[in-house]
Write a protein that holds these residues in place. Structure first.
Motif, PDB file in Angstrom:
ATOM      1  N   PRO A 141       0.829  -1.201   0.000  1.00 48.72           N
ATOM      2  CA  PRO A 141       0.000   0.000   0.000  1.00 48.72           C
ATOM      3  C   PRO A 141       0.867   1.255   0.000  1.00 48.72           C
ATOM      4  N   LYS A 142       0.359   2.320  -0.626  1.00 47.72           N
ATOM      5  CA  LYS A 142       1.094   3.582  -0.665  1.00 47.72           C
ATOM      6  C   LYS A 142       0.592   4.470   0.468  1.00 47.72           C
ATOM      7  N   LEU A 143       1.514   4.975   1.270  1.00 50.97           N
ATOM      8  CA  LEU A 143       1.159   5.711   2.482  1.00 50.97           C
ATOM      9  C   LEU A 143       1.937   7.018   2.554  1.00 50.97           C
ATOM     10  N   PHE A 144       1.243   8.105   2.866  1.00 55.15           N
ATOM     11  CA  PHE A 144       1.870   9.418   3.036  1.00 55.15           C
ATOM     12  C   PHE A 144       1.896   9.779   4.520  1.00 55.15           C
ATOM     13  N   ILE A 145       3.015  10.353   4.970  1.00 54.87           N
ATOM     14  CA  ILE A 145       3.149  10.766   6.370  1.00 54.87           C
ATOM     15  C   ILE A 145       3.099  12.289   6.442  1.00 54.87           C
ATOM     16  N   SER A 163      -1.255  17.243  -3.078  1.00 56.43           N
ATOM     17  CA  SER A 163      -1.404  16.111  -3.997  1.00 56.43           C
ATOM     18  C   SER A 163      -1.339  14.782  -3.264  1.00 56.43           C
ATOM     19  N   MET A 164      -0.514  14.701  -2.231  1.00 54.64           N
ATOM     20  CA  MET A 164      -0.393  13.451  -1.488  1.00 54.64           C
ATOM     21  C   MET A 164      -1.671  13.134  -0.720  1.00 54.64           C
ATOM     22  N   VAL A 165      -2.311  14.174  -0.177  1.00 51.70           N
ATOM     23  CA  VAL A 165      -3.522  13.961   0.610  1.00 51.70           C
ATOM     24  C   VAL A 165      -4.708  13.602  -0.283  1.00 51.70           C
ATOM     25  N   THR A 166      -4.740  14.171  -1.487  1.00 57.00           N
ATOM     26  CA  THR A 166      -5.894  13.953  -2.369  1.00 57.00           C
ATOM     27  C   THR A 166      -5.673  12.855  -3.399  1.00 57.00           C
ATOM     28  N   ASP A 167      -4.447  12.460  -3.630  1.00 52.22           N
ATOM     29  CA  ASP A 167      -4.124  11.438  -4.642  1.00 52.22           C
ATOM     30  C   ASP A 167      -4.809  10.117  -4.288  1.00 52.22           C
ATOM     31  N   GLU A 168      -5.607   9.577  -5.205  1.00 55.22           N
ATOM     32  CA  GLU A 168      -6.336   8.338  -4.934  1.00 55.22           C
ATOM     33  C   GLU A 168      -5.417   7.126  -4.859  1.00 55.22           C
ATOM     34  N   LYS A 186      11.042  14.195   2.994  1.00 53.82           N
ATOM     35  CA  LYS A 186      12.502  14.162   2.989  1.00 53.82           C
ATOM     36  C   LYS A 186      13.058  13.238   1.906  1.00 53.82           C
ATOM     37  N   TRP A 187      12.248  12.298   1.472  1.00 51.87           N
ATOM     38  CA  TRP A 187      12.680  11.380   0.427  1.00 51.87           C
ATOM     39  C   TRP A 187      12.143  11.782  -0.955  1.00 51.87           C
ATOM     40  N   ASP A 188      10.914  12.304  -0.990  1.00 45.14           N
ATOM     41  CA  ASP A 188      10.197  12.438  -2.259  1.00 45.14           C
ATOM     42  C   ASP A 188       9.993  13.874  -2.739  1.00 45.14           C
ATOM     43  N   LEU A 189      10.169  14.871  -1.869  1.00 42.27           N
ATOM     44  CA  LEU A 189      10.030  16.263  -2.297  1.00 42.27           C
ATOM     45  C   LEU A 189      11.377  16.753  -2.822  1.00 42.27           C
ATOM     46  N   LYS A 190      11.459  16.984  -4.112  1.00 42.10           N
ATOM     47  CA  LYS A 190      12.719  17.361  -4.734  1.00 42.10           C
ATOM     48  C   LYS A 190      12.980  18.860  -4.580  1.00 42.10           C
ATOM     49  N   ASP A 191      14.247  19.215  -4.634  1.00 40.92           N
ATOM     50  CA  ASP A 191      14.629  20.628  -4.553  1.00 40.92           C
ATOM     51  C   ASP A 191      13.941  21.422  -5.657  1.00 40.92           C
ATOM     52  N   GLY A 192      13.391  22.587  -5.299  1.00 36.97           N
ATOM     53  CA  GLY A 192      12.739  23.445  -6.270  1.00 36.97           C
ATOM     54  C   GLY A 192      11.264  23.162  -6.468  1.00 36.97           C
ATOM     55  N   HIS A 193      10.752  22.043  -5.939  1.00 34.95           N
ATOM     56  CA  HIS A 193       9.337  21.719  -6.087  1.00 34.95           C
ATOM     57  C   HIS A 193       8.510  22.492  -5.075  1.00 34.95           C
ATOM     58  N   ASP A 194       7.245  22.716  -5.394  1.00 33.35           N
ATOM     59  CA  ASP A 194       6.326  23.433  -4.514  1.00 33.35           C
ATOM     60  C   ASP A 194       5.893  22.507  -3.382  1.00 33.35           C
ATOM     61  N   SER A 195       6.305  22.827  -2.165  1.00 32.36           N
ATOM     62  CA  SER A 195       6.013  21.942  -1.027  1.00 32.36           C
ATOM     63  C   SER A 195       4.520  21.887  -0.723  1.00 32.36           C
ATOM     64  N   ILE A 196       3.804  23.013  -0.863  1.00 29.28           N
ATOM     65  CA  ILE A 196       2.370  23.022  -0.589  1.00 29.28           C
ATOM     66  C   ILE A 196       1.624  22.153  -1.592  1.00 29.28           C
ATOM     67  N   VAL A 222       5.538  -1.461   3.302  1.00 30.54           N
ATOM     68  CA  VAL A 222       4.682  -0.310   3.009  1.00 30.54           C
ATOM     69  C   VAL A 222       5.456   0.678   2.136  1.00 30.54           C
ATOM     70  N   ASP A 223       4.826   1.135   1.045  1.00 25.69           N
ATOM     71  CA  ASP A 223       5.445   2.117   0.158  1.00 25.69           C
ATOM     72  C   ASP A 223       5.222   3.512   0.749  1.00 25.69           C
ATOM     73  N   VAL A 224       6.134   3.940   1.605  1.00 26.31           N
ATOM     74  CA  VAL A 224       5.980   5.196   2.335  1.00 26.31           C
ATOM     75  C   VAL A 224       6.448   6.374   1.474  1.00 26.31           C
ATOM     76  N   ILE A 225       5.644   7.434   1.485  1.00 30.14           N
ATOM     77  CA  ILE A 225       6.018   8.694   0.835  1.00 30.14           C
ATOM     78  C   ILE A 225       6.295   9.707   1.933  1.00 30.14           C
ATOM     79  N   LEU A 226       7.490  10.265   1.918  1.00 26.80           N
ATOM     80  CA  LEU A 226       7.921  11.210   2.946  1.00 26.80           C
ATOM     81  C   LEU A 226       8.607  12.376   2.255  1.00 26.80           C
TER      82      LEU A 226
END
Length: 477
Positions: A7-11, A57-62, A42-52, A36-40
């Motif tokens: 399962p894909k999980l966002f923290i 997207s993580m909260v609403t992504d189906e 510190k691992w998945d937000l790349k430099d220069g990307h919009d953090s908000i 568990v396929d964890v999205i964090l």
């Protein structure tokens, strides 16, 4: 075997303190190691990307099927005040939570309490949360979190055990020991006064759980296949035992721990024989127990040798083991350490049935299985050599399976290489049961000439004189 999709999980969490961030990282790592396929960020937000945008997207992504809110005091305050990234995330999360009465995508994980009360956002209300703030209950509640992630309802869950093995339809066993192991490890490492009791509790759980790996013969299935499945399924628990004994050896554990380990090993021995209620049986019916009991004993001794706990090793070797009743011959009493070696006939049958052409499947299994432990195979061979040499000296019968591979070793094992120092050899010699180097030399003579007592695998064998580095022993103070 049915595969369980990861399962894909966002923290969602707050950057409260450096210690809290490290705690979240450790939790994320433990979840990933449990499938568990964890999205964090510190691992998945790349430099220069919009953090908000990333958080939204993580909260609403189906495709993200689970979201956990790691809630400490700062997180709760930011959520209530709609402040920062946490405020943005929780605005979306709170709407989703209220969207339907029965939702299973979001759960709060409590990382901190204040005056005994969980730190939670106001919007979360009285919904159920998972409490990971207390060390003593962490193992149990972490498993609860994993069951929620994998949609394995609590009311139908099996006994608590290692994950993710029990989430599949595999032949894996669940001894329900993970919580007891965590308590024992923490107690040993922190030198807590109840450490001996916690260790005893864990060992008792393993010993009682051993019954769960008893092989029930299945129609249409070869018994040797069942045996291999049984001993392979036990690997996680063997590794648990190894981790606890390593901790006992590494930390300043009291002498009473030696007695706990001795009694634990002793408690496994009855499994190598038939239970009292079984009347029809073959000796090979218990071969999985025989292999595992031998392996566990070998690992315990190898650990004590590696960490130079020679007094603990001596206790294993010299203290008799009491068996209340050996059902095959009706005898009870005390036995030497050779009781931990019994011939596993099923492995020979498997070698012949599958035409594997191996010199020793037992040796192969011990070597292959060592790859999943934290102990180098050389340490197992070193322990086997000690058991063999001492057995020749004291009359104990011990066949050193692992030394089939020692013919590829071109020097002495570590404790013998260090025995170049006479002072060091004075500690090692008692393990073998010799008084001095001269007596060791006399012992080694037994393995030379036509009357040699050296084990052989067809034309393969090993050279004890090389493995102990006899010529160099005691050549320095």
């Amino acid at each position: 075997m049915t595969d369980v999709q990861s399962p894909k999980l966002f923290i969602s969490y707050s950057w409260s303190t450096q210690e809290h961030e490290q705690w979240v990282m450790a939790l994320a790592t433990e979840l990933r190691e449990s499938g568990v396929d964890v999205i964090l960020d510190k691992w998945d937000l790349k430099d220069g990307h919009d953090s908000i945008q990333f958080m939204e997207s993580m909260v609403t992504d189906e495709s993200v099927t689970k979201v956990i809110m790691v809630s400490d005091k700062i997180y709760a305050q930011k959520a209530d005040g709609r402040a920062g990234g946490v405020g943005t995330e929780t605005q979306i999360i709170s709407a989703k939570v209220y969207e339907k009465a029965k939702q299973d995508k979001f759960v709060a994980v409590v990382a901190e309490k204040e005056d005994g009360k969980a730190c939670l956002p106001t919007f979360y209300g009285k919904r159920k949360y998972i409490d990971l703030s207390e060390a003593d209950d962490y193992a149990k509640n972490f498993e609860m979190l994993l069951r929620w992630v994998f949609d394995k309802p609590l009311h139908v869950k099996p006994e608590v055990g290692a994950l993710p093995a029990f989430l599949s339809d595999s032949t894996a066993v669940n001894l329900g020991t993970s919580a007891a192991l965590r308590r024992a490890l923490d107690a040993v490492k922190q030198g807590k006064p109840f450490a001996a009791g916690a260790v005893d509790e864990y060992f008792r759980a393993v010993s009682q759980g051993f019954e769960k790996i008893r092989i029930e013969k299945e129609n249409g299935k070869e018994f040797d296949d069942q045996l291999i499945e049984s001993i392979e399924a036990f690997i996680p628990y063997r590794n648990e035992i190894v981790s606890l004994v390593v901790a006992i050896a590494q930390y300043d554990s009291p002498p009473s721990m030696n007695n706990k380990i001795h009694r634990f090993l002793e408690s496994l021995l009855p499994y190598a024989d038939r239970p009292a209620h079984v009347n029809q049986y073959r000796e090979s019916d218990f071969d999985n127990f025989k292999f595992l009991i031998n392996e566990i004993f070998l690992y315990v001794l190898a650990i004590f040798l590696k960490y130079e706990k020679f007094e603990s090793a001596q206790i294993l070797l010299s203290t008799p083991y009491y068996i209340h009743e050996r059902t095959s011959n009706g005898q009870s009493g005390v036995f030497g350490y050779s009781v931990f070696y019994e011939y596993v006939r099923t492995l020979d049958y498997r070698n012949q049935r599958l035409r594997l052409g191996r010199l020793s499947l037992a040796a192969d299994l011990l070597k292959d299985r060592s790859q999943s432990s934290d102990l180098d195979f050389n340490h197992l061979m070193q322990a086997d050599l000690i058991l063999f040499l001492r057995g020749t000296q004291t009359g104990e019968r011990w066949f050193p399976n692992t030394l089939l591979y020692a013919n590829r070793s071109y020097g002495p094992f570590e404790i013998f290489a260090r025995s170049m120092s006479q002072k060091y050899f004075d500690s090692v010699k008692t393990l073998i049961g010799v008084a001095d180097k001269r007596e060791l030399g006399a012992l080694l003579l037994n393995y030379k000439g036509p009357q040699s007592q050296l084990p052989r695998w067809q034309f393969d064998s090993f050279n004890p004189e090389i493995l102990v580095g006899y010529d160099m022993i005691g050549t320095r103070p």
